[in-house]
Design an enzyme around this catalytic site. Structure first.
Site, PDB file in Angstrom:
ATOM      1  N   SER A  70       1.681  11.122  30.256  1.00 43.28           N
ATOM      2  CA  SER A  70       1.623  10.575  28.903  1.00 43.28           C
ATOM      3  C   SER A  70       0.492   9.550  28.790  1.00 43.28           C
ATOM      4  O   SER A  70      -0.672   9.892  28.993  1.00 43.28           O
ATOM      5  CB  SER A  70       2.980   9.983  28.521  1.00 43.28           C
ATOM      6  OG  SER A  70       3.057   9.724  27.142  1.00 43.28           O
ATOM      7  N   ASP A 118       7.547  19.486  23.287  1.00 42.63           N
ATOM      8  CA  ASP A 118       7.207  18.060  23.304  1.00 42.63           C
ATOM      9  C   ASP A 118       6.890  17.619  21.875  1.00 42.63           C
ATOM     10  O   ASP A 118       5.893  18.037  21.295  1.00 42.63           O
ATOM     11  CB  ASP A 118       5.997  17.838  24.213  1.00 42.63           C
ATOM     12  CG  ASP A 118       5.714  16.363  24.480  1.00 42.63           C
ATOM     13  OD1 ASP A 118       6.106  15.511  23.658  1.00 42.63           O
ATOM     14  OD2 ASP A 118       5.065  16.071  25.498  1.00 42.63           O
ATOM     15  N   HIS A 131       8.998  16.161  26.419  1.00 40.59           N
ATOM     16  CA  HIS A 131       8.020  15.168  26.855  1.00 40.59           C
ATOM     17  C   HIS A 131       8.334  14.604  28.241  1.00 40.59           C
ATOM     18  O   HIS A 131       7.418  14.206  28.968  1.00 40.59           O
ATOM     19  CB  HIS A 131       7.944  14.034  25.834  1.00 40.59           C
ATOM     20  CG  HIS A 131       6.811  13.082  26.088  1.00 40.59           C
ATOM     21  ND1 HIS A 131       5.495  13.470  26.064  1.00 40.59           N
ATOM     22  CD2 HIS A 131       6.802  11.754  26.401  1.00 40.59           C
ATOM     23  CE1 HIS A 131       4.719  12.438  26.326  1.00 40.59           C
ATOM     24  NE2 HIS A 131       5.484  11.386  26.543  1.00 40.59           N
TER      25      HIS A 131
END
Length: 248
Positions: A101, A197, A227
């Site tokens: 991320s 996601d 995610h």
């Protein structure tokens, strides 16, 4: 669980880390926004590295986990400086950066400054430029006015505590954007992305893939992965990807 070691950065921030000795190229895990080095992916990679005999480093950005500082005072540039100090001080030779991320964005900033220290990049739902393209662009006019006063509060799907987004986080992030100018990545790049996601949708991975220049850049989409990307199959895919890069 062993106690972390600490590194004092040139900016006098105290960064907590765990390091596993082993052969190179080493692997460095860079976590996400408001995450720490005790997460599922970081610990899974450490266990894999020990079994393989590979060097491995995980650490907490300032304001995260066991490191010094207040999370609300931090910004992308601070966390990039933390990562740069950890990688250049604690490791030797080229490293494979695994960025989850926000850690994907931080990895790209590191690669832009010291490409010779990067042997490869694995992005797990990498989120370059998210403070601008996801947060700011997604704010309502009321939220933008609230942010102008210093901060805005957003709900979190991962914690009972909401996200507090500061004006500095957004404004400082504009000096760190990587998708607005050429992005040369002179090493293998692997982007791993879940189709389910909703925080960092597949369109972000596709934009990064289209924008970056690399001699070997590949995107793998995993149907229905979210995610977190932390199911056993997803974790296995991360380590399988690293195995190929290290053995290739």
């Amino acid at each position: 669980m062993s106690n972390p070691s600490f590194l004092t950065t040139p900016q006098n921030r105290r960064i907590a880390y765990h390091q596993t000795p082993g052969a190179g190229p080493g692997v460095v895990f860079l976590g996400g926004f408001k995450s720490d080095m005790e997460g599922t992916k970081a610990l899974h990679l450490e266990e894999w590295a020990r079994a393989r005999g590979a060097a491995f480093l995980r650490f907490d950005y300032s304001g995260h986990g066991s490191s010094s500082g207040d999370f609300l005072e931090g910004a992308i540039g601070d966390w990039f400086e933390d990562a740069l100090a950890a990688i250049t001080t604690l490791t030797s030779g080229p490293q494979i950066l695994v960025g989850s991320s926000m850690g994907g964005w931080i990895s790209l900033l590191v690669a832009r400054v010291v490409p010779e220290r990067v042997a490869g990049f694995v992005g797990i739902a990498a989120a370059p430029d998210f403070t601008e393209d996801s947060m700011w662009d997604g704010f309502t006019p009321a939220q933008r006015r609230e942010l102008a006063g210093g901060q805005v509060v957003l709900p979190s799907e991962y914690s009972d505590e909401p996200y507090i987004i500061t004006k500095r986080l957004v404004e400082e992030g504009r000096d760190r954007l990587v998708l607005r100018e050429p992005l040369e990545l002179p090493f293998p790049v692997r982007l791993l992305q879940g189709t389910a996601d909703v925080d960092v949708p597949p369109s972000v991975a596709l934009r990064l893939m289209d924008h970056a220049t690399s001699p070997d850049l590949r995107l793998t989409l995993v149907k229905d992965a979210d995610h977190r990307f932390s199911t056993p199959d997803c974790l296995d895919l991360v380590t399988q990807t690293l195995e190929v890069l290290l053995d290739g």
